[in-house]
Each structure stands twice: as C-alpha cells, then as structure tokens.
Design a protein around this motif. Structure first.
Motif, PDB file in Angstrom:
ATOM      1  N   UNK A  57      15.946  56.075  -9.330  1.00 23.00           N
ATOM      2  CA  UNK A  57      15.254  56.411  -8.096  1.00 23.00           C
ATOM      3  C   UNK A  57      15.595  57.813  -7.597  1.00 23.00           C
ATOM      4  N   UNK A  58      16.737  58.338  -8.001  1.00 20.84           N
ATOM      5  CA  UNK A  58      17.166  59.636  -7.496  1.00 20.84           C
ATOM      6  C   UNK A  58      16.210  60.751  -7.838  1.00 20.84           C
TER       7      UNK A  58
ATOM      8  N   UNK B 256      14.882  57.979   1.019  1.00 21.29           N
ATOM      9  CA  UNK B 256      14.892  58.722   2.273  1.00 21.29           C
ATOM     10  C   UNK B 256      13.601  58.645   3.064  1.00 21.29           C
ATOM     11  N   UNK B 257      12.867  57.543   2.900  1.00 18.22           N
ATOM     12  CA  UNK B 257      11.648  57.361   3.685  1.00 18.22           C
ATOM     13  C   UNK B 257      11.757  56.086   4.497  1.00 18.22           C
ATOM     14  N   UNK B 258      10.885  55.944   5.458  1.00 18.74           N
ATOM     15  CA  UNK B 258      10.875  54.782   6.330  1.00 18.74           C
ATOM     16  C   UNK B 258      10.323  53.566   5.584  1.00 18.74           C
ATOM     17  N   UNK B 259      10.984  52.422   5.743  1.00 17.97           N
ATOM     18  CA  UNK B 259      10.567  51.199   5.055  1.00 17.97           C
ATOM     19  C   UNK B 259       9.166  50.757   5.480  1.00 17.97           C
TER      20      UNK B 259
ATOM     21  N   UNK C 295       6.483  55.315  -7.130  1.00 15.78           N
ATOM     22  CA  UNK C 295       7.343  54.596  -6.193  1.00 15.78           C
ATOM     23  C   UNK C 295       6.713  53.265  -5.797  1.00 15.78           C
ATOM     24  N   UNK C 296       5.438  53.271  -5.501  1.00 17.21           N
ATOM     25  CA  UNK C 296       4.730  52.051  -5.119  1.00 17.21           C
ATOM     26  C   UNK C 296       4.755  51.048  -6.269  1.00 17.21           C
ATOM     27  N   UNK C 297       4.485  51.512  -7.471  1.00 17.03           N
ATOM     28  CA  UNK C 297       4.482  50.618  -8.623  1.00 17.03           C
ATOM     29  C   UNK C 297       5.869  50.052  -8.897  1.00 17.03           C
ATOM     30  N   UNK C 298       6.907  50.847  -8.668  1.00 10.30           N
ATOM     31  CA  UNK C 298       8.279  50.361  -8.834  1.00 10.30           C
ATOM     32  C   UNK C 298       8.595  49.264  -7.821  1.00 10.30           C
TER      33      UNK C 298
ATOM     34  N   UNK D  97      13.684  45.060  -3.576  1.00  7.68           N
ATOM     35  CA  UNK D  97      13.743  45.043  -2.112  1.00  7.68           C
ATOM     36  C   UNK D  97      13.190  46.372  -1.599  1.00  7.68           C
ATOM     37  N   UNK D  98      12.051  46.307  -0.940  1.00  7.90           N
ATOM     38  CA  UNK D  98      11.342  47.511  -0.489  1.00  7.90           C
ATOM     39  C   UNK D  98      12.215  48.339   0.458  1.00  7.90           C
ATOM     40  N   UNK D  99      12.917  47.698   1.357  1.00  2.00           N
ATOM     41  CA  UNK D  99      13.757  48.429   2.314  1.00  2.00           C
ATOM     42  C   UNK D  99      14.859  49.210   1.597  1.00  2.00           C
ATOM     43  N   UNK D 100      15.430  48.631   0.563  1.00  2.00           N
ATOM     44  CA  UNK D 100      16.485  49.307  -0.188  1.00  2.00           C
ATOM     45  C   UNK D 100      15.931  50.520  -0.929  1.00  2.00           C
TER      46      UNK D 100
END
Length: 74
Positions: free
Chosen positions: A1-2, A47-50, A28-31, A38-41
């Motif tokens: 993800x980095x 570094x974006x809002x859940x 990112x969406x597909x991941x 866990x979407x929030x994680x």
C-alpha cells in the motif's frame, strides 16, 4: 500500500483539497473490494478519509464502465 499511497495524490488545490490519480484510485478501490480487507485500515495507511474511500467504492461500479481519461480502448 505504501507505493500506491505515494502515487495517489497528484497535487493539492489552493483550498487544500487533493487531486487524485485516476489509475491509483482505481487500484486502491479494487484492493478494498477483496474479501477480508478493512476499508478504514487501508484508508488510514494511504492517508485519506475512510468515508471518502467508502464513497469511491460505492460509486466505482458506475464508473468502471467508462475508460480512464487518456487511455484509448482497443
């Protein structure tokens, strides 16, 4: 993800909002759509809002049909 997180934000507008790279955003969406993610994680790691990421995921199926700007269809 980095590495994906580094590619996600192209630049910032004067009002502080971000301009996102369409290809990185789609990756990112597909991941996030994989089982057990866990979407929030993921949002926190990038570094974006859940809530923003959840909105992208909800809207993604309607945008998946349209090609990304700058890419040509064969």
């Amino acid at each position: 993800m980095g590495q994906l997180a580094r590619r996600l934000v192209l630049r910032r507008k004067r009002d502080g909002r971000n301009i996102y790279d369409a290809i990185a955003k789609r990756e990112l969406i597909e991941a996030c759509m994989k089982p057990g993610v866990v979407v929030a994680k993921v949002a926190r790691e990038c570094g974006i809002n859940a809530k923003q990421l959840s909105t992208w995921i909800r809207v993604y199926p309607s945008q998946a049909i349209a090609p990304i700007a700058g890419q040509e269809e064969d």
